[in-house]
Design a protein around this motif. Structure first.
Motif, PDB file in Angstrom:
ATOM      1  N   ASP A   1       0.837  -1.200   0.000  1.00  0.00           N
ATOM      2  CA  ASP A   1       0.000   0.000   0.000  1.00  0.00           C
ATOM      3  C   ASP A   1       0.875   1.254   0.000  1.00  0.00           C
ATOM      4  OD1 ASP A   1      -2.570  -0.864  -0.219  1.00  0.00           O
ATOM      5  OD2 ASP A   1      -3.016  -0.836   1.922  1.00  0.00           O
ATOM      6  N   ASP A   2       0.484   2.239  -0.814  1.00  0.00           N
ATOM      7  CA  ASP A   2       1.227   3.485  -0.905  1.00  0.00           C
ATOM      8  C   ASP A   2       0.289   4.556  -1.436  1.00  0.00           C
ATOM      9  OD1 ASP A   2       0.922   2.827  -3.571  1.00  0.00           O
ATOM     10  OD2 ASP A   2       3.059   2.523  -3.974  1.00  0.00           O
ATOM     11  N   PHE A   3       0.827   5.680  -1.891  1.00  0.00           N
ATOM     12  CA  PHE A   3       0.011   6.753  -2.446  1.00  0.00           C
ATOM     13  C   PHE A   3      -0.884   6.247  -3.569  1.00  0.00           C
ATOM     14  CE2 PHE A   3      -0.468   9.684  -6.009  1.00  0.00           C
ATOM     15  CZ  PHE A   3      -1.171  10.718  -5.422  1.00  0.00           C
ATOM     16  N   TRP A   4      -0.350   5.401  -4.412  1.00  0.00           N
ATOM     17  CA  TRP A   4      -1.079   4.995  -5.609  1.00  0.00           C
ATOM     18  C   TRP A   4      -2.256   4.087  -5.260  1.00  0.00           C
ATOM     19  CZ3 TRP A   4       0.517   8.217  -9.132  1.00  0.00           C
ATOM     20  CH2 TRP A   4       1.813   8.738  -9.000  1.00  0.00           C
ATOM     21  N   SER A   5      -2.125   3.244  -4.247  1.00  0.00           N
ATOM     22  CA  SER A   5      -3.266   2.440  -3.819  1.00  0.00           C
ATOM     23  C   SER A   5      -4.262   3.300  -3.035  1.00  0.00           C
ATOM     24  CB  SER A   5      -2.807   1.235  -2.995  1.00  0.00           C
ATOM     25  OG  SER A   5      -2.033   1.629  -1.885  1.00  0.00           O
ATOM     26  N   TRP A   6      -3.745   4.280  -2.284  1.00  0.00           N
ATOM     27  CA  TRP A   6      -4.647   5.241  -1.624  1.00  0.00           C
ATOM     28  C   TRP A   6      -5.498   5.959  -2.661  1.00  0.00           C
ATOM     29  CZ3 TRP A   6      -4.878  10.431  -2.676  1.00  0.00           C
ATOM     30  CH2 TRP A   6      -5.709  11.182  -1.858  1.00  0.00           C
ATOM     31  N   ARG A   7      -4.884   6.327  -3.781  1.00  0.00           N
ATOM     32  CA  ARG A   7      -5.615   7.043  -4.822  1.00  0.00           C
ATOM     33  C   ARG A   7      -6.789   6.220  -5.345  1.00  0.00           C
ATOM     34  NH1 ARG A   7      -2.988   9.163 -10.492  1.00  0.00           N
ATOM     35  NH2 ARG A   7      -3.042   6.915 -10.905  1.00  0.00           N
ATOM     36  N   GLU A   8      -6.623   4.911  -5.435  1.00  0.00           N
ATOM     37  CA  GLU A   8      -7.721   4.058  -5.899  1.00  0.00           C
ATOM     38  C   GLU A   8      -8.883   4.068  -4.910  1.00  0.00           C
ATOM     39  OE1 GLU A   8      -7.921   2.667  -8.887  1.00  0.00           O
ATOM     40  OE2 GLU A   8      -5.991   3.652  -9.316  1.00  0.00           O
ATOM     41  N   VAL A   9      -8.579   4.096  -3.600  1.00  0.00           N
ATOM     42  CA  VAL A   9      -9.632   4.212  -2.584  1.00  0.00           C
ATOM     43  C   VAL A   9     -10.372   5.528  -2.762  1.00  0.00           C
ATOM     44  CG1 VAL A   9     -10.103   4.367  -0.106  1.00  0.00           C
ATOM     45  CG2 VAL A   9      -8.398   2.740  -0.954  1.00  0.00           C
ATOM     46  N   MET A  10      -9.630   6.597  -2.997  1.00  0.00           N
ATOM     47  CA  MET A  10     -10.244   7.905  -3.196  1.00  0.00           C
ATOM     48  C   MET A  10     -11.157   7.912  -4.414  1.00  0.00           C
ATOM     49  SD  MET A  10      -9.866  10.995  -5.060  1.00  0.00           S
ATOM     50  CE  MET A  10      -8.138  11.166  -5.558  1.00  0.00           C
TER      51      MET A  10
END
Length: 306
Positions: free
Chosen positions: A75-84
């Motif tokens: 998990d990182d920024f890019w997976s956080w972005r998918e949640v967003m």
């Protein structure tokens, strides 16, 4: 008129004692120093100027807690972005107004009296424009007026999914604009703003705008210019692969970066980039909570300030 009296206050010229402030609504009419309180004055100890929250995505207040803990090892920024992306898929303008108003009230409670709203949620859930291109901007204005916070509205231009004009992905459909549509959005937003609001402009990032688009949109507003830059190491690497330069390096070389500009995050800088950014007069807009949550890195603040 309302009158406030303070034992001490931090004014533009420094600390002062026995300060009396006259207000008309939310506007300061006059400031006196070295004077006693008068009958009817509200008496207080210390007065400090309100702070400006330089970077807000108000609707994201509603997803607090959804991504605060790592779900998988990568998990990182890019997976956080998918949640967003999944979260915003269901938001209506009314939802945006309610969530953003809550965020703004919480800002006021902690001493922020103006917010820079980096506003990129422009489109309906299917990616089409609302009949009023400023529909969601109206939700932001309503939230600011309901809460009482000062608003600097920064409509975001977002046209691509990566450097070099790459196509956007489906999760970005609510952000996207073309040049003509964005110009109409800016003008429609301008018409909705209250008298004390400020209109700026926000090319989302070098990932989301081409050099030609960046040059074309900047004249659309004469307020501040905000842009995401160098938040992620992967972003820096991709920018170098595209242009031969790092994001902040590219902006300093190719855009007239000056005191109007605010480069959000600017986490991954070389010493030379840091020095040139400071010399330009531009603001480095730091988001310590976000940058800590996502493990972005630490901005070289000491070098920048020196």
């Amino acid at each position: 008129m309302q009158h406030l009296w303070f034992e001490s206050a931090l004014l533009a010229e420094g600390w002062a004692l026995d300060v009396r402030i006259e207000l008309a609504g939310a506007t300061i009419q006059s400031i006196e120093t070295g004077v006693p309180a008068k009958r009817g004055d509200a008496k207080h100890g210390v007065a400090l100027p309100g702070l400006c929250n330089v970077h807000s995505h108000g609707f994201q207040r509603g997803m607090a807690g959804l991504s605060e803990r790592r779900g998988r090892p990568d998990d990182d920024f890019w997976s956080w972005r998918e949640v967003m992306y999944r979260f915003l898929d269901r938001l209506t303008p009314e939802d945006v107004a309610a969530i953003t108003a809550q965020a703004y009230v919480e800002m006021l409670e902690t001493g922020f009296t103006r917010v820079g709203e980096f506003h990129y949620l422009h489109n309906d859930v299917d990616g089409g424009r609302y009949a009023d291109p400023a529909e969601t901007a109206c939700a932001i204005v309503a939230a600011a007026e309901a809460s009482g916070i000062g608003l600097t509205l920064l409509p975001v231009f977002y046209a691509h999914g990566d450097f070099g004009g790459a196509p956007a992905v489906p999760g970005q459909r609510r952000f996207l604009s073309d040049m003509d549509g964005f110009a109409k959005l800016v003008e429609a937003s301008r018409a909705k703003l209250p008298a004390d609001a400020i209109l700026g402009i926000a090319p989302h990032s070098l990932r989301a705008v081409t050099p030609e688009e960046l040059a074309a949109i900047l004249p659309l507003a004469d307020g501040p210019i905000h842009i995401h830059a160098a938040e992620q190491a992967r972003e820096v690497e991709a920018c170098v692969a595209w242009s031969g330069a790092r994001p902040v390096e590219w902006l300093l070389e190719n855009a007239d970066v000056d005191r109007r500009w605010c480069l959000i995050h600017s986490t991954h800088l070389t010493d030379a980039e840091c020095d040139r950014l400071a010399a330009s007069g531009a603001v480095a807009g730091l988001c310590p909570v976000t940058e800590a949550n996502l493990g972005d890195g630490i901005f070289p603040a000491i070098r920048y300030l020196e």
